[in-house]
Design a protein around this motif. Structure first.
Motif, PDB file in Angstrom:
ATOM      1  N   PHE A   9       0.814  -1.290  -0.153  1.00 39.83           N
ATOM      2  CA  PHE A   9       0.210  -0.087  -0.054  1.00 39.83           C
ATOM      3  C   PHE A   9       1.122   1.227   0.118  1.00 39.83           C
ATOM      4  N   THR A  10       0.406   2.251  -0.563  1.00 39.81           N
ATOM      5  CA  THR A  10       0.930   3.693  -0.687  1.00 39.81           C
ATOM      6  C   THR A  10       0.132   4.802  -0.740  1.00 39.81           C
ATOM      7  N   ILE A  11       0.353   5.967  -1.019  1.00 37.77           N
ATOM      8  CA  ILE A  11      -0.522   6.843  -0.601  1.00 37.77           C
ATOM      9  C   ILE A  11      -0.195   7.739  -2.168  1.00 37.77           C
ATOM     10  N   GLY A  12      -1.395   7.883  -2.823  1.00 35.14           N
ATOM     11  CA  GLY A  12      -1.618   8.671  -3.850  1.00 35.14           C
ATOM     12  C   GLY A  12      -2.307  10.046  -3.709  1.00 35.14           C
ATOM     13  N   GLU A  13      -1.863  10.934  -4.425  1.00 34.39           N
ATOM     14  CA  GLU A  13      -2.364  12.239  -4.249  1.00 34.39           C
ATOM     15  C   GLU A  13      -3.131  12.919  -5.449  1.00 34.39           C
ATOM     16  N   TYR A  14      -3.989  13.600  -5.234  1.00 33.14           N
ATOM     17  CA  TYR A  14      -4.691  14.241  -6.564  1.00 33.14           C
ATOM     18  C   TYR A  14      -3.995  15.637  -6.947  1.00 33.14           C
ATOM     19  N   VAL A  15      -3.284  15.855  -7.911  1.00 36.65           N
ATOM     20  CA  VAL A  15      -2.774  17.235  -8.098  1.00 36.65           C
ATOM     21  C   VAL A  15      -2.644  17.675  -9.801  1.00 36.65           C
ATOM     22  N   HIS A  16      -3.052  18.691  -9.911  1.00 35.96           N
ATOM     23  CA  HIS A  16      -3.189  19.193 -11.188  1.00 35.96           C
ATOM     24  C   HIS A  16      -4.028  18.489 -12.086  1.00 35.96           C
ATOM     25  N   GLY A  17      -5.203  18.031 -11.652  1.00 35.29           N
ATOM     26  CA  GLY A  17      -6.207  17.291 -12.341  1.00 35.29           C
ATOM     27  C   GLY A  17      -5.970  15.543 -12.541  1.00 35.29           C
ATOM     28  N   SER A  18      -4.888  15.094 -11.992  1.00 34.21           N
ATOM     29  CA  SER A  18      -4.487  13.867 -12.067  1.00 34.21           C
ATOM     30  C   SER A  18      -3.964  13.135 -10.565  1.00 34.21           C
ATOM     31  N   TRP A  19      -4.053  11.790 -10.793  1.00 34.84           N
ATOM     32  CA  TRP A  19      -3.640  10.932  -9.749  1.00 34.84           C
ATOM     33  C   TRP A  19      -1.890  10.643  -9.711  1.00 34.84           C
ATOM     34  N   GLN A  20      -1.234  10.774  -8.800  1.00 40.41           N
ATOM     35  CA  GLN A  20       0.201  10.466  -8.732  1.00 40.41           C
ATOM     36  C   GLN A  20       0.742   9.929  -7.479  1.00 40.41           C
ATOM     37  N   PRO A  21       1.609   9.121  -7.511  1.00 38.50           N
ATOM     38  CA  PRO A  21       2.142   8.578  -6.282  1.00 38.50           C
ATOM     39  C   PRO A  21       2.708   9.824  -5.212  1.00 38.50           C
ATOM     40  N   ARG A  22       2.514   9.790  -4.034  1.00 44.13           N
ATOM     41  CA  ARG A  22       2.846  10.864  -3.155  1.00 44.13           C
ATOM     42  C   ARG A  22       4.406  10.313  -2.537  1.00 44.13           C
ATOM     43  N   SER A  23       4.593   9.151  -3.047  1.00 49.46           N
ATOM     44  CA  SER A  23       5.899   8.581  -2.499  1.00 49.46           C
ATOM     45  C   SER A  23       5.901   6.957  -3.348  1.00 49.46           C
ATOM     46  N   PHE A  24       7.141   6.819  -3.841  1.00 51.50           N
ATOM     47  CA  PHE A  24       7.324   5.575  -4.313  1.00 51.50           C
ATOM     48  C   PHE A  24       7.503   4.308  -3.322  1.00 51.50           C
ATOM     49  N   THR A  25       7.313   4.642  -2.157  1.00 51.43           N
ATOM     50  CA  THR A  25       7.424   3.447  -1.116  1.00 51.43           C
ATOM     51  C   THR A  25       6.514   2.673  -0.712  1.00 51.43           C
ATOM     52  N   THR A  26       6.440   1.401  -0.700  1.00 49.76           N
ATOM     53  CA  THR A  26       5.299   0.761  -0.552  1.00 49.76           C
ATOM     54  C   THR A  26       5.402   0.076   0.830  1.00 49.76           C
ATOM     55  N   TYR A  27       4.006   0.075   1.560  1.00 46.33           N
ATOM     56  CA  TYR A  27       4.019  -0.361   3.049  1.00 46.33           C
ATOM     57  C   TYR A  27       3.413  -1.557   3.195  1.00 46.33           C
ATOM     58  N   PRO A  28       3.371  -2.339   4.075  1.00 48.68           N
ATOM     59  CA  PRO A  28       3.018  -3.803   4.245  1.00 48.68           C
ATOM     60  C   PRO A  28       1.290  -3.429   4.525  1.00 48.68           C
ATOM     61  N   THR A  29       0.554  -2.479   5.263  1.00 46.80           N
ATOM     62  CA  THR A  29      -0.796  -2.627   5.605  1.00 46.80           C
ATOM     63  C   THR A  29      -0.903  -1.267   5.093  1.00 46.80           C
ATOM     64  N   PRO A  30      -2.374  -1.046   4.994  1.00 48.13           N
ATOM     65  CA  PRO A  30      -2.991   0.261   4.643  1.00 48.13           C
ATOM     66  C   PRO A  30      -2.645   1.350   5.821  1.00 48.13           C
ATOM     67  N   GLN A  31      -2.792   0.813   7.023  1.00 49.83           N
ATOM     68  CA  GLN A  31      -2.399   1.688   8.012  1.00 49.83           C
ATOM     69  C   GLN A  31      -1.157   2.352   8.385  1.00 49.83           C
ATOM     70  N   ALA A  32       0.092   1.453   7.901  1.00 52.35           N
ATOM     71  CA  ALA A  32       1.468   1.779   7.711  1.00 52.35           C
ATOM     72  C   ALA A  32       1.371   2.834   6.821  1.00 52.35           C
ATOM     73  N   ALA A  33       0.667   2.864   5.378  1.00 49.17           N
ATOM     74  CA  ALA A  33       0.655   3.779   4.590  1.00 49.17           C
ATOM     75  C   ALA A  33       0.221   5.014   5.215  1.00 49.17           C
ATOM     76  N   ARG A  34      -0.897   4.937   5.990  1.00 51.51           N
ATOM     77  CA  ARG A  34      -1.317   6.293   6.567  1.00 51.51           C
ATOM     78  C   ARG A  34      -0.670   6.907   7.656  1.00 51.51           C
ATOM     79  N   ASP A  35       0.149   6.003   8.097  1.00 47.73           N
ATOM     80  CA  ASP A  35       1.139   6.552   9.313  1.00 47.73           C
ATOM     81  C   ASP A  35       2.217   7.427   8.493  1.00 47.73           C
ATOM     82  N   SER A  36       2.452   6.892   7.280  1.00 45.01           N
ATOM     83  CA  SER A  36       3.567   7.438   6.844  1.00 45.01           C
ATOM     84  C   SER A  36       3.375   8.936   5.994  1.00 45.01           C
TER      85      SER A  36
END
Length: 336
Positions: free
Chosen positions: A217-244
């Motif tokens: 799991f990672t975090i995506g962000e909506y910037v300038h009308g499109s989705w892109q990864p906030r980070s290229f790091t992948t985390y083992p659980t949804p909450q680990a991604a939220r914590d990051s």
């Protein structure tokens, strides 16, 4: 590619079996619904790891590098740990010597496949992808494990560590169909350089099957009308991604010329002020964010998982060779 084909080589098998337990039924229903809601598959940059062969199957030791050399360095660290744990006795002298020679080899040369103390090791290549729908990237599924409360995910184990790459293992219907879909997949013309596409097509012949890895799991962000990864790091659980979510360097640095002390103070404030979200949709400094599900697969052939391709981005030399190059350029002093 059939569950009945006894004459099919192991590396070509995809075994699909219907599972009747309640958890599998719910997971299959989740997968079916999400394949309809998020039908487009978007590939990301490859990731690399290191694995060892055990009893004819390859077991992943780590998978996190965005370039092969990082995984070679990690394999070198693995041998250092093994050498440290091996007793300094006459009976273990040959084993310790092999670990030392492997460490030196990886420190100086680009090596992706080697045998140490009777066991094979390899740098492996995995292909991440996400599902996209009309509303953006796929969020976590209700059946994705998420056992940790906010703020307590540090040290959460990565499911791919210790994962056995076994193309013969039985899979459910949804994962089996996904594997069948990925088998002939390669980079399309115009999206990547010609050499990258050529390597991608070549892999269909050299490594003609795929194995799905545990999701991340990672975090995506909506910037300038499109989705892109906030980070290229992948985390083992949804909450680990939220914590990051709050700890991207560019968000906490107070200004371009900030001193180290200012950066440390800003990071400390960010840690104190950040409260990890409990939902998959949230905002950070006015930017819409979403926890995003990341799937990955490894291509496999008759000799096991695929290693790095010639066209893969791999700019860093081995560490000792790099130090030597820097000394020759006058950028690093000679060792005492």
């Amino acid at each position: 590619m059939t569950q009945h084909g006894r004459q099919v080589p192991d590396h070509l098998l995809i075994r699909i079996a219907q599972r009747n337990d309640p958890v599998s039924a719910v997971s299959e229903d989740d997968a079916r619904r999400r394949s309809l809601a998020y039908p487009k598959l978007m590939w990301g940059a490859p990731v690399f790891g290191h694995a060892e062969e055990v009893a004819g199957r390859w077991r992943i030791l780590g998978l996190s590098g965005d370039q092969p050399q990082g995984s070679r360095d990690a394999l070198g660290s693995h041998f250092r740990q093994l050498r440290k744990e091996t007793p300094e006795t006459a009976g273990h002298a040959a084993e310790r010597r092999e670990y030392r020679e492997a460490i030196r080899l990886l420190d100086w040369e680009v090596v992706d496949d080697l045998t140490v103390h009777g066991r094979r090791y390899r740098i492996i290549r995995a292909q991440p992808f996400i599902r996209m729908g009309p509303d953006g990237p796929e969020p976590p599924r209700p059946t994705d494990p998420d056992p940790y409360p906010p703020g307590s995910t540090r040290g959460a184990p990565y499911q791919e560590e210790g994962f056995v790459i076994d193309p013969t293992a039985t899979t459910g219907l949804s994962d089996g169909l996904l594997r069948i879909e990925m088998v002939p997949a390669f980079y399309q013309a115009g999206l990547v350089p010609d050499d990258v596409r050529a390597d991608s097509r070549r892999a269909l012949a050299t490594h003609p099957n795929v194995v799905l890895l545990p999701v991340g799991f990672t975090i995506g962000e909506y910037v300038h009308g499109s989705w892109q990864p906030r980070s290229f790091t992948t985390y083992p659980t949804p909450q680990a991604a939220r914590d990051s979510a709050a700890f991207r360097f560019g968000d906490i640095v107070p200004h371009e010329d900030a001193s180290l002390e200012e950066i440390r103070a800003a990071y400390t404030r960010a840690l104190e002020e950040f409260e990890a979200p409990r939902t998959d949709e949230f905002e950070i400094r006015g930017v819409r964010c979403r926890v995003t599900r990341v799937e990955r697969f490894v291509r496999v052939g008759p000799d096991g998982p695929e290693g790095p391709r010639p066209s893969d981005w791999d700019p860093e030399p081995p560490p000792e060779l790099h130090c030597q190059q820097l000394r020759e350029q006058g950028l690093l002093p000679d060792p005492d």
